[in-house]
Design an enzyme around this catalytic site. Sequence first.
Site, mmCIF file in Angstrom:
data_model
loop_
_atom_site.group_PDB
_atom_site.id
_atom_site.type_symbol
_atom_site.label_atom_id
_atom_site.label_comp_id
_atom_site.label_asym_id
_atom_site.label_seq_id
_atom_site.Cartn_x
_atom_site.Cartn_y
_atom_site.Cartn_z
ATOM 1 N N GLU A 41 0.836 -1.103 -0.168
ATOM 2 C CA GLU A 41 -0.082 -0.138 0.089
ATOM 3 C C GLU A 41 0.813 1.300 -0.142
ATOM 4 O O GLU A 41 2.083 1.396 0.346
ATOM 5 C CB GLU A 41 -0.973 0.069 1.184
ATOM 6 C CG GLU A 41 -0.382 0.089 2.439
ATOM 7 C CD GLU A 41 -1.117 -0.109 3.678
ATOM 8 O OE1 GLU A 41 -0.933 0.856 4.561
ATOM 9 O OE2 GLU A 41 -1.952 -0.732 3.683
ATOM 10 N N ARG A 65 -0.278 -3.382 13.557
ATOM 11 C CA ARG A 65 -1.374 -3.589 12.657
ATOM 12 C C ARG A 65 -1.364 -2.564 11.454
ATOM 13 O O ARG A 65 -2.416 -2.089 10.975
ATOM 14 C CB ARG A 65 -2.587 -3.363 13.454
ATOM 15 C CG ARG A 65 -2.784 -4.573 14.612
ATOM 16 C CD ARG A 65 -4.184 -4.195 15.488
ATOM 17 N NE ARG A 65 -5.156 -4.192 14.677
ATOM 18 C CZ ARG A 65 -6.191 -3.339 15.086
ATOM 19 N NH1 ARG A 65 -6.168 -2.884 15.982
ATOM 20 N NH2 ARG A 65 -7.462 -3.421 13.982
ATOM 21 N N CYS A 70 7.083 -2.107 -0.670
ATOM 22 C CA CYS A 70 8.225 -3.229 -0.739
ATOM 23 C C CYS A 70 9.081 -3.152 0.217
ATOM 24 O O CYS A 70 9.707 -4.212 0.656
ATOM 25 C CB CYS A 70 8.823 -3.101 -2.150
ATOM 26 S SG CYS A 70 9.829 -1.566 -2.686
ATOM 27 N N HIS A 108 13.409 -1.545 -5.714
ATOM 28 C CA HIS A 108 12.774 -2.568 -5.287
ATOM 29 C C HIS A 108 13.813 -3.363 -4.588
ATOM 30 O O HIS A 108 15.003 -3.151 -4.980
ATOM 31 C CB HIS A 108 12.272 -3.500 -6.399
ATOM 32 C CG HIS A 108 11.241 -4.771 -5.692
ATOM 33 N ND1 HIS A 108 10.136 -4.240 -5.070
ATOM 34 C CD2 HIS A 108 11.500 -5.914 -5.821
ATOM 35 C CE1 HIS A 108 9.647 -5.615 -4.545
ATOM 36 N NE2 HIS A 108 10.438 -6.333 -5.277
ATOM 37 N N ASP A 128 8.919 -12.748 -2.661
ATOM 38 C CA ASP A 128 8.543 -11.575 -2.676
ATOM 39 C C ASP A 128 7.068 -11.289 -2.154
ATOM 40 O O ASP A 128 6.117 -11.630 -2.810
ATOM 41 C CB ASP A 128 8.776 -10.904 -4.094
ATOM 42 C CG ASP A 128 9.216 -9.396 -4.147
ATOM 43 O OD1 ASP A 128 8.224 -8.654 -3.609
ATOM 44 O OD2 ASP A 128 9.970 -9.178 -5.127
#
Length: 287
Positions: A41, A65, A70, A108, A128
């Site tokens: 997100e 929570r 990535c 990434h 991943d």
Amino acid sequence: MMTKVELKAYLTRIGIPDIQAPTKDYLFELHKAHVENLPWETVDIFAGKPASIDFGESVQLILNRRSGYCFHLNGAFSVLLRSLGYKVSLHRAGVQPHGTEPRVNSFHLGLIVNLANDRLEDESWIIDVGLGDMPYEPLRLHPGIYNQAPFVYKVVESSVVMNGWRLEHDPLGSFAGVDFAPAVVHDIKEFIPKHDHYSRSKDSPWINLFLIQHRHATGSNELRGCIWSKREISGVEKTEIKNKSQWLEVLGDIFGEHLVNYSKQERDELWKRVQIIHEDWKKSNGS
């Protein structure tokens, strides 16, 4: 490394009941649970309150929570796996959006887990949990075609880095693929400038995009602003979210994102901004 309390809390967060020996089967169980329960997100970046990608802080983000993208997800997962006894290596990688060229630019963080199989030979697995609609299960670091419905993935040699590898996404996926460099990276410092760009630069693709994705056994879900897309083997179903209560319900019920560290006022402001951007998008597309 995590404390035993943190380790058990992390496993509980992703729905794993107990600590087991670091086997291949357990690795698969962990990977599937992670992508099902922790979405990829841009929420915090979109809200202007990006979280650090320090490994310890990424773990705490998840224990509290929340989730991330990535660097947070793969970073925290690498700590979890190492704490469970897996041999994990970090690698520079680059995501190739549709319509662009392959690249390895450190935007990434790639992970490889090395296992010894029953013949005491090394097996390397691409791990991943930080790419939204990417593989549900680990993939062998070996050329081949891997069917994980509704997507088909390919592992091939990278064309942009010597001795590197490439994970090609399904043509229906959200991007073309990811290339990985073979050299091992030993900490997160390599990726901090990239995170700073993603989270603070006016040129970041995520600054003005509220995007949340997750993978499950038969497909994937995505909430892009006010458009909720459900992909299954049968195809894609898209729903336009038209009010805040429905938007929050989809976030919570589908993605497990309850915005726990956002006040009511902040949630209202998030929804208003998402709605404004969505309406501007509809106007620009003649909707």
